[in-house]
Write a protein that holds these residues in place. Structure first.
Motif, PDB file in Angstrom:
ATOM      1  N   CYS A  38       1.029  -0.922  -0.525  1.00  0.00           N
ATOM      2  CA  CYS A  38      -0.191   0.025   0.012  1.00  0.00           C
ATOM      3  C   CYS A  38       0.541   1.142   0.056  1.00  0.00           C
ATOM      4  O   CYS A  38       1.872   1.109   0.999  1.00  0.00           O
ATOM      5  N   TYR A  96      -4.494   2.277   3.873  1.00  0.00           N
ATOM      6  CA  TYR A  96      -3.925   1.026   4.550  1.00  0.00           C
ATOM      7  C   TYR A  96      -4.258  -0.518   3.864  1.00  0.00           C
ATOM      8  O   TYR A  96      -5.313  -0.194   3.432  1.00  0.00           O
ATOM      9  N   GLN A  97      -3.968  -1.754   4.003  1.00  0.00           N
ATOM     10  CA  GLN A  97      -5.207  -2.883   3.992  1.00  0.00           C
ATOM     11  C   GLN A  97      -5.304  -3.455   5.378  1.00  0.00           C
ATOM     12  O   GLN A  97      -4.423  -4.037   5.126  1.00  0.00           O
ATOM     13  N   CYS A 136      -6.312  -0.196  -1.397  1.00  0.00           N
ATOM     14  CA  CYS A 136      -5.792  -0.335  -0.355  1.00  0.00           C
ATOM     15  C   CYS A 136      -6.614   1.007  -0.322  1.00  0.00           C
ATOM     16  O   CYS A 136      -7.089   2.150  -1.104  1.00  0.00           O
TER      17      CYS A 136
END
Length: 951
Positions: free
Chosen positions: A602, A607-608, A616
């Motif tokens: 990402c 974020y992921q 992401c």
């Protein structure tokens, strides 16, 4: 080379076998005998001294052999070592009154027929057994000849037959000679030397030589066989202790024997067929050694379990029920899953970033930028409609199966139960007026499969610039594509693929759109019409396969025609990449890039927290700062934020509203074992802690101190024994841990995970090969368990069983029993029964065609139990197999016992017994390397005797 063994009568002075070797010779003895210190004579071995000869009850030593006997009320089973309870009823083989000296067989008509052990012949009365020279050398010490009246013993020419008709003693002159030898005075020796020089010749008294004598010009010359050395007197031979030099060439242990030596190995090693080298047994190469991971060490091995699992029964792995350990340290509810667990929160609250605490649901973040919305853009070029759905945030891709997936985009206004649970980015606070507009639509695509694949570049180019006709902002989309075949009734059963797409849309109503001319209802109607128009266009675009979804700048086709699928056929499904020949899902902190067909970290500011995603999520701050590869919202901040937060988490014994500093110390009467928490746990029952900032329940000042196997009840202030199925290894705890997997304990108050035992009766029962094993093997079996197995081989096949070793506690007075018989009836033909530990292996054939096997344990002591393999073989070989397994020589040497315990060798033997044609899979060299010479020699003699009638 002089062949010392040439003269059959003298036989090199060997009483049994003489082996000529270049420049020398050596004597060997038959099975059941050992070489005497003179290196020529053979003495009886007392087999009963070693492990009771392998006899279950009584062992009686005989010249050249031994036999097992049973106590009153038992009779000897066919395997000649174990004993079976005698039945009172009926004239059958279970009743010892049948009159057979050795083995009894039921005849088809219900009578009995007698058989004899190998090396015996049935007497004329068809009941007794006559000894022959083939068994224990017929009970003779030296030579044996079969006659009509039985074996007749003889002795080597240097010996005379004892009055018992079996033993041989040295002749008188030899006795006189030996006494002369023992004279000690120097004068005597001088006299003897002079006398000898005058008259010595090999013809008289072997020239006084202990062994070999040779006439030379200067007088007689004595020499010794291999393994002996000539003493300074020039006459006597003395055994060489080969173990003194370089350990006899043995890797591990060396044991000196007369004229030779033997090597053996430490536990966990096997002796190779060179009878010198010890090789580590690689237990990890056997099937079923460990449930998860096996690590081989020299002489041993270790089993390890995957994360979230724990070891029980030495080799098995069971799921840890984390929820039984202080409720998984969850603030509210705890849900155990295989290999993991989750904390859950009550309605109106959501899970904190630490995944344990529950915090009030914040409907929106006041200072956050609004999360970018999903857009459904439809256009028409040259009469062809095409639609794009762009998903910039809050996306979730779930591949349900090979031919179906679910995809969601955006945040629904009210969470429906069908929604997959996950932490979504919080929306910004824009006032939503009224319930959203919801619409559901179903679409069909013919001849296409639900595979989400990146759109090819060529097609993207063809589409060219498009005139935007419709642009619909969508709050939430949930899309399910399914092309799994369902059976359809009716004549027109279509053979072609049909994919079904179900789409749910939610559109939010905005306050800014309400005006004097158009009130709330008017806005709702307009929005509904707009959405319906968009769905109509979408239907046309789906029919023409012109519907694409955009993630992270890559366009994906929703479904593909088979031709297209094969053309761009990939080894792994979307969201996965190929690594070492396996498909691996993209991890958290990365997303699957359809363009590059790889997992990409990402970018900063996103974020992921879920595996296998196609994009992401934007961070709440959305300023593009942060670290690449963020795995959750808490990693969203810049590097500095991360460091501050990592250092700034509240330490154990402290808490704060968000789990980060500044923190408050846990007050008296509470404790917190973990960092980064928003609360402290109360001791309960009005208990106080010894100090503030306590980190464990053990810091609570309980009224009594609980020992392992108990837990403290804060209401009654008593120690309570851990219930069955749980254990507690520590002092002063307020919970008991649930046993892993499907295991339980025998009793309450357990203190260790080793007390957790699987109750399942183990084994695999095949037509040709299989095995049975006690529950929880190789861990101790549980109490009060009963297992029943039935082996029913195909027609014209019989059962051969090997018990490598069995561990049942003898001090239990037969409380734990393994029995094998024809049926469940206690009077049916019994093949084997035991209630004791038996570390020497035993092999035997089943007395009945089918086998009913039962294992029962009581609540007393327990043991490791057993793992017993079996094979079914063609009944044409029955005579041969029985001849082999009933022969005591099969178990005589330690080497042979090791073969029957060696899983790989047993597997090879069973493979050939079950399917004789598989013999040709093994080369002669492999066979030689697998089995020691003595074992091959034993089998070869049996097989040639079995085949002799056809020669």
């Amino acid at each position: 080379d002089i062949d010392e063994c040439e003269n059959d009568f003298y036989n090199g002075g060997c009483v049994h076998e003489c082996i000529n070797i270049p420049g020398n010779y050596r004597c060997t003895c038959y099975d059941g005998f050992m070489l005497a210190h003179d290196g020529h004579n053979c003495l009886d071995v007392d087999e009963c001294l070693d492990n009771n000869g392998g006899c279950q009850q009584i062992c009686v030593n005989t010249m050249g052999s031994y036999e097992c006997q049973c106590k009153e009320g038992f009779f000897l089973s066919d395997n000649q070592h174990t004993c079976i309870h005698r039945s009172i009823e009926g004239m059958n083989c279970m009743n010892k009154d049948h009159g057979c000296a050795h083995i009894c067989r039921e005849t088809p008509k219900g009578g009995v027929a007698c058989e004899c052990r190998p090396g015996f012949e049935l007497a004329k009365n068809q009941k007794d057994c006559k000894l022959t020279c083939n068994y224990g050398n017929g009970g003779c010490q030296h030579t044996c000849d079969d006659t009509d009246t039985g074996p007749v013993c003889g002795c080597h020419q240097k010996y005379a037959l004892h009055s018992d008709g079996r033993t041989c003693i040295e002749k008188d002159e030899a006795a006189i000679e030996s006494s002369e030898y023992n004279a000690t005075s120097v004068a005597d020796v001088d006299k003897r030397v002079k006398r000898r020089l005058l008259m010595e010749t090999c013809a008289v008294n072997n020239g006084g030589c202990d062994r070999t004598c040779k006439d030379t010009a200067t007088g007689v010359r004595c020499s010794c066989p291999v393994g002996f050395t000539l003493q300074p007197d020039g006459k006597t031979c003395k055994d060489i202790d080969e173990c003194l030099v370089n350990n006899g060439g043995c890797d591990h242990f060396c044991r000196n024997t007369v004229g030779s030596f033997e090597c053996s190995c430490q536990k966990g090693y096997k002796l190779l067929t060179d009878e010198r080298t010890c090789q580590d047994i690689d237990e990890c190469s056997f099937e079923r050694t460990c449930d998860h991971t096996c690590i081989n060490y020299p002489g041993s091995f270790e089993c390890l379990c995957h994360k979230g699992y724990t070891l029980y029964g030495l080799t098995h792995c069971g799921d840890i029920d984390e929820c039984s350990i202080s409720n998984g340290s969850c603030d509210f509810g705890c849900l155990n899953t295989m290999g993991s667990y989750e904390c859950v929160c009550p309605p109106g609250k959501k899970l904190h970033w630490n995944k344990k605490d529950c915090v009030e649901m914040v409907k929106c973040l006041p200072n956050a930028k609004p999360a970018p919305k999903a857009q459904l853009v439809c256009s028409k070029t040259g009469g062809i409609e095409s639609c794009f759905l762009s998903c910039p945030s809050n996306t979730l891709f779930v591949p349900d199966s090979e031919n179906s997936y679910t995809l969601s985009c955006g945040v629904p206004m009210q969470h429906s139960k069908a929604q997959p649970r996950r932490n979504s980015t919080l929306p910004s606070c824009s006032d939503s007026l009224a319930p959203p507009i919801k619409q559901k639509a179903r679409f069909k695509i013919k001849d296409a499969k639900c595979h989400l694949r990146p759109r090819s570049k060529e097609k993207a180019k063809d589409s060219g610039k498009q005139a935007v006709s419709d642009n619909c902002q969508v709050t939430f989309v949930n899309l399910k594509c399914d092309s799994s075949k369902k059976k359809r009734r009716g004549r027109k059963s279509p053979s072609k693929e049909v994919s079904h797409i179900t789409a749910e849309f939610e559109v939010e109503m905005k306050s800014e759109e309400v005006s004097d001319t158009c009130n709330i209802d008017c806005v709702r109607k307009r929005m509904e019409q707009k959405l319906q128009t968009a769905i109509k266009t979408l239907r046309k675009s789906i029919n023409k396969q012109q519907f694409y979804i955009q993630f992270s700048g890559t366009e994906y086709e929703v479904a593909q025609k088979p031709a297209k699928a094969t053309e761009g056929h990939e080894a792994c499904s979307t969201g996965q990449v190929l690594q070492d020949g396996k498909c691996v899902t993209c991890s958290t902190g990365t997303f699957y890039s359809g363009e590059h067909k790889q997992c990409v970290p990402c970018s900063p500011g996103t974020y992921q927290d879920t595996e296998g995603q196609l994009t992401c999520e934007p961070c709440p701050s959305n300023d593009g700062q942060g670290v690449p590869g963020a795995r959750n919202v808490s990693e969203c901040g810049g590097k500095l934020d991360l460091v501050i937060k990592a250092l700034g988490q509240c330490s154990p014994g402290h808490y704060s509203s968000d789990g980060f500093k500044p923190c408050t110390v846990c007050p008296l009467g509470t404790y917190q074992p973990e960092p980064g928490r928003t609360l402290c746990f109360p001791c309960g029952g009005g208990l106080v802690t010894k100090y503030e900032g306590a980190v464990s329940f053990q810091d609570c000042e309980t009224k009594v101190h609980c020992s392992p196997g108990h837990y403290y009840n804060s209401t009654t202030h008593r120690c309570i024994r851990c219930p069955v199925g749980t254990y507690q290894p520590e002092f002063g705890q307020n919970y008991c841990i649930t046993c892993p997997g499907n295991t339980s304990t025998d009793f309450d108050g357990s203190t260790n995970v080793t007390h957790c035992k699987n109750q399942h009766c183990g084994g695999e029962l095949g037509d040709y090969t299989g095995y049975i094993e006690s529950p929880n093997y190789p861990g101790d079996y549980p109490a009060n368990v009963e297992c029943i197995w039935n082996i029913n081989p195909p027609p014209k096949r019989r059962i051969l069983i090997v018990v490598p070793e069995i561990f049942l506690p003898i001090e239990d007075e037969c409380g734990d029993v393994l029995v094998m018989r024809k049926s469940a009836s206690p009077t049916s033909i019994t093949t084997y029964e035991t209630c004791q530990t038996y570390e020497r292996p035993i092999a035997f054939t089943s007395r009945s065609r089918k086998l009913w096997i039962q294992f029962k344990s009581n609540e007393g002591n327990s043991g490791k139990g057993f793992q017993v393999p079996y094979v079914t073989y063609d009944e044409d070989y029955q005579q041969l197999i029985e001849d082999i397994v009933r022969d005591g020589r099969l178990y005589a040497s330690e080497n042979h016992q090791e073969i029957l315990k060696d899983k790989k060798l047993i597997k090879a033997l069973f493979d050939v017994l079950a399917h004789p044609q598989n013999y040709f899979k093994y080369t002669a060299q492999e066979s030689k390397e697998m089995f020691p010479r003595s074992f091959i020699k034993l089998l070869r003699s049996k097989v040639s005797r079995f085949l002799r009638p056809y020669k």
